[in-house]
Design an enzyme around this catalytic site. Structure first.
Site, PDB file in Angstrom:
ATOM      1  N   LYS A  78      -1.065   2.942   0.056  1.00  0.00           N
ATOM      2  CA  LYS A  78       0.081   2.652   0.903  1.00  0.00           C
ATOM      3  C   LYS A  78       0.390   1.171   0.856  1.00  0.00           C
ATOM      4  O   LYS A  78      -0.542   0.387   0.649  1.00  0.00           O
ATOM      5  CB  LYS A  78      -0.126   3.117   2.344  1.00  0.00           C
ATOM      6  CG  LYS A  78      -1.496   2.854   2.975  1.00  0.00           C
ATOM      7  CD  LYS A  78      -2.059   1.490   3.104  1.00  0.00           C
ATOM      8  CE  LYS A  78      -1.313   0.414   3.816  1.00  0.00           C
ATOM      9  NZ  LYS A  78      -2.057  -0.884   3.873  1.00  0.00           N
ATOM     10  N   TYR A 123       1.171   2.245   9.359  1.00  0.00           N
ATOM     11  CA  TYR A 123       0.301   3.192  10.070  1.00  0.00           C
ATOM     12  C   TYR A 123       0.939   3.632  11.391  1.00  0.00           C
ATOM     13  O   TYR A 123       0.740   4.749  11.844  1.00  0.00           O
ATOM     14  CB  TYR A 123      -1.051   2.541  10.380  1.00  0.00           C
ATOM     15  CG  TYR A 123      -1.962   2.375   9.192  1.00  0.00           C
ATOM     16  CD1 TYR A 123      -2.842   3.386   8.822  1.00  0.00           C
ATOM     17  CD2 TYR A 123      -1.957   1.215   8.446  1.00  0.00           C
ATOM     18  CE1 TYR A 123      -3.689   3.236   7.742  1.00  0.00           C
ATOM     19  CE2 TYR A 123      -2.799   1.044   7.363  1.00  0.00           C
ATOM     20  CZ  TYR A 123      -3.661   2.064   7.008  1.00  0.00           C
ATOM     21  OH  TYR A 123      -4.486   1.909   5.940  1.00  0.00           O
TER      22      TYR A 123
HETATM   23  P1  NAD Z   1      -7.114  -7.069  -2.789  1.00  0.00           P
HETATM   24  O1  NAD Z   1      -6.331  -8.324  -2.868  1.00  0.00           O
HETATM   25  O2  NAD Z   1      -8.488  -7.127  -2.223  1.00  0.00           O
HETATM   26  O3  NAD Z   1      -7.235  -6.413  -4.246  1.00  0.00           O
HETATM   27  C1  NAD Z   1      -6.130  -6.360  -5.120  1.00  0.00           C
HETATM   28  C2  NAD Z   1      -6.631  -6.153  -6.525  1.00  0.00           C
HETATM   29  O4  NAD Z   1      -5.507  -6.218  -7.395  1.00  0.00           O
HETATM   30  C3  NAD Z   1      -7.610  -7.229  -6.975  1.00  0.00           C
HETATM   31  O5  NAD Z   1      -8.642  -6.642  -7.699  1.00  0.00           O
HETATM   32  C4  NAD Z   1      -6.769  -8.116  -7.880  1.00  0.00           C
HETATM   33  O6  NAD Z   1      -7.533  -8.744  -8.891  1.00  0.00           O
HETATM   34  C5  NAD Z   1      -5.814  -7.091  -8.474  1.00  0.00           C
HETATM   35  N1  NAD Z   1      -4.598  -7.683  -9.018  1.00  0.00           N
HETATM   36  C6  NAD Z   1      -4.053  -7.365 -10.199  1.00  0.00           C
HETATM   37  N2  NAD Z   1      -2.970  -8.101 -10.442  1.00  0.00           N
HETATM   38  C7  NAD Z   1      -2.820  -8.901  -9.394  1.00  0.00           C
HETATM   39  C8  NAD Z   1      -1.880  -9.902  -9.062  1.00  0.00           C
HETATM   40  N3  NAD Z   1      -0.852 -10.215  -9.886  1.00  0.00           N
HETATM   41  N4  NAD Z   1      -2.027 -10.548  -7.904  1.00  0.00           N
HETATM   42  C9  NAD Z   1      -3.020 -10.245  -7.045  1.00  0.00           C
HETATM   43  N5  NAD Z   1      -3.958  -9.300  -7.304  1.00  0.00           N
HETATM   44  C10 NAD Z   1      -3.847  -8.654  -8.475  1.00  0.00           C
HETATM   45  O7  NAD Z   1      -6.226  -6.021  -1.999  1.00  0.00           O
HETATM   46  P2  NAD Z   1      -6.718  -4.687  -1.288  1.00  0.00           P
HETATM   47  O8  NAD Z   1      -6.983  -4.966   0.136  1.00  0.00           O
HETATM   48  O9  NAD Z   1      -7.766  -4.015  -2.062  1.00  0.00           O
HETATM   49  O10 NAD Z   1      -5.343  -3.834  -1.321  1.00  0.00           O
HETATM   50  C11 NAD Z   1      -4.908  -3.165  -2.498  1.00  0.00           C
HETATM   51  C12 NAD Z   1      -3.994  -2.009  -2.101  1.00  0.00           C
HETATM   52  O11 NAD Z   1      -4.712  -1.125  -1.267  1.00  0.00           O
HETATM   53  C13 NAD Z   1      -2.760  -2.441  -1.296  1.00  0.00           C
HETATM   54  O12 NAD Z   1      -1.674  -1.644  -1.654  1.00  0.00           O
HETATM   55  C14 NAD Z   1      -3.154  -2.149   0.141  1.00  0.00           C
HETATM   56  O13 NAD Z   1      -2.043  -1.855   0.972  1.00  0.00           O
HETATM   57  C15 NAD Z   1      -4.043  -0.944  -0.030  1.00  0.00           C
HETATM   58  N6  NAD Z   1      -5.058  -0.824   1.035  1.00  0.00           N
HETATM   59  C16 NAD Z   1      -5.168   0.353   1.680  1.00  0.00           C
HETATM   60  C17 NAD Z   1      -6.095   0.501   2.687  1.00  0.00           C
HETATM   61  C18 NAD Z   1      -6.235   1.827   3.401  1.00  0.00           C
HETATM   62  O14 NAD Z   1      -6.939   1.888   4.399  1.00  0.00           O
HETATM   63  N7  NAD Z   1      -5.604   2.887   2.914  1.00  0.00           N
HETATM   64  C19 NAD Z   1      -6.925  -0.558   3.037  1.00  0.00           C
HETATM   65  C20 NAD Z   1      -6.805  -1.753   2.329  1.00  0.00           C
HETATM   66  C21 NAD Z   1      -5.857  -1.880   1.325  1.00  0.00           C
END
Ligand code: NAD
Length: 362
Positions: free
Chosen positions: A133, A217
């Protein structure tokens, strides 16, 4: 509701929960123990700390590949999850995953602006998709993703884990059965302090901002408790730090109107902590607080508390999707269409906030 009746209700619901988990186990046995293979795309916080550990608990799917742009992360994933060289991809050679028969589902866990691109590439590779999401940057993108899935004859799901969480399931059940009469009002908020000013969540290009990240959410909560689709939105945006939040929303307060006359008052924030859901009905209320966390969710109604065991939401969600793919058992409303409905509401909230609270029809 009397205490005895309420307790009975909870026990019945918990029985149903256990039953559904048993059924999933049986379904797996009937299918010769073949688990579906999942590839995680993006090894950031959510993949590393929630999804990969959850995939050690799933009964119907397992981690079979990783896609990362950070080679330094690879050794620890090999050690911890037994990932082999042929199961490792980067963003450039990702499309070759089409030739990997171990992988059935691509789980996209990237910044929001990359969701559409990798969903389309995954469908081109002939795989099913779970996309985190928010499903996309807007409703137009979400529609294109759904159309691509239909064209490829593959399924699109969205990372709405709370549909597999028992406090939310019980809340939905009480609302659907009108245990406290008709719902008149919903009130909810989700916000936290987004610390690092350089993170993608604070950049417009990446689809950042509080509404896209956690406000979604609250939209979900209002829609699945009231059980209707909103018909109009009014929203206002406020900033206390115009530098840090120069590109994205810090705080949005919005209202949604529903066909029955029910109204939802909602808040999302990247600078203040809030995490709750409150449903006000004619003869009672339901409150979840905290409401959207991975664990410790607590429910209350008319003096009684919900008492469900904590579950691994991510594991149940991925198993529910796998059970849908393997056995055709309906998933719990976590399809791409559900993600699209929220994107339509988000588009309307942004449009209203941009016009100083004009009422926008959805
Ligand atoms: P994060 O920043 O921790 O991870 C993002 C990942 O994408 C990293 O591994 C990064 O290296 C990679 N990436 C690739 N290209 C990139 C770029 N150009 N810039 C930045 N990062 C890049 O983020 P996250 O918290 O893991 O979130 C990722 C996704 O998951 C988002 O869409 C977020 O909304 C979703 N999410 C959902 C939940 C849930 O409970 N459902 C919880 C957290 C995050």
């Amino acid at each position: 509701m009397e205490r005895r009746k309420f307790t009975k209700t909870l026990i019945t619901s918990m029985g149903a929960l256990g039953l559904s988990q048993n059924l999933m186990g049986n379904a797996l046995l009937n299918n010769n123990n073949k688990k579906l293979g999942i590839a995680l795309v993006g090894l950031g916080n959510y993949s590393t700390n929630q999804l990969a550990p959850a995939l050690l608990e799933t009964k119907m799917c397992e981690l079979k590949a990783i896609v990362t742009g950070s080679p330094c992360k690879i050794p620890q994933w090999k050690t911890k999850y037994g990932i082999m060289d042929h199961q490792i991809y980067n963003y450039e050679n990702f499309d070759a995953i089409a030739n990997n028969s171990e992988v059935d589902i691509i789980y996209i866990v990237l910044p929001n602006n990359m969701h559409k691109e990798f969903t389309l590439r995954a469908f081109s590779a002939g795989k099913h998709v779970i996309c985190e999401k928010p499903l996309a940057l807007n409703a137009q993108e979400a529609s294109e993703m759904i159309a691509a899935g239909k064209k490829a004859n593959r399924e699109l799901y969205v990372g709405y884990r709370l549909h597999y969480e028992p406090h939310h399931q019980e809340t939905i059940r009480l609302c659907r059965e009108q245990a406290f009469g008709k719902i008149k009002h919903f009130e909810g908020g989700f916000g936290f302090r987004a610390g690092n000013p350089n993170q993608w969540r604070l950049k417009k290009l990446y689809g950042g901002g509080a509404l896209m990240d956690v406000g979604i959410y609250v939209i979900q909560g209002a829609r699945y408790t009231i059980g209707e689709e909103p018909i109009a939105v009014t929203a206002r945006e406020y900033k206390t730090d115009k530098v840090k939040f120069s590109e994205v929303d810090e705080l949005i307060v919005w209202q949604m109107e529903f066909p029955s006359g029910a109204v939802a008052s909602c808040t999302t924030s990247f600078s203040a902590s809030t995490n709750h859901l409150f449903v006000a009905a004619e003869k009672g209320f339901i409150r979840l607080s905290p409401s959207y966390t991975y664990n410790m969710i607590a429910g209350y109604t008319r003096g009684y508390s919900f008492d469900f065991p904590q579950v691994n939401q991510q594991a149940l969600h991925m198993d529910g999707i796998s059970n849908h793919l393997i056995n055709g058992v309906p998933h719990l409303n976590t399809g791409g269409d559900e993600g699209l409905r929220d994107m339509k509401v988000i588009d309307a909230i942004f449009a209203s906030a941009a016009s100083d609270g004009k009422r926008i029809l959805i």
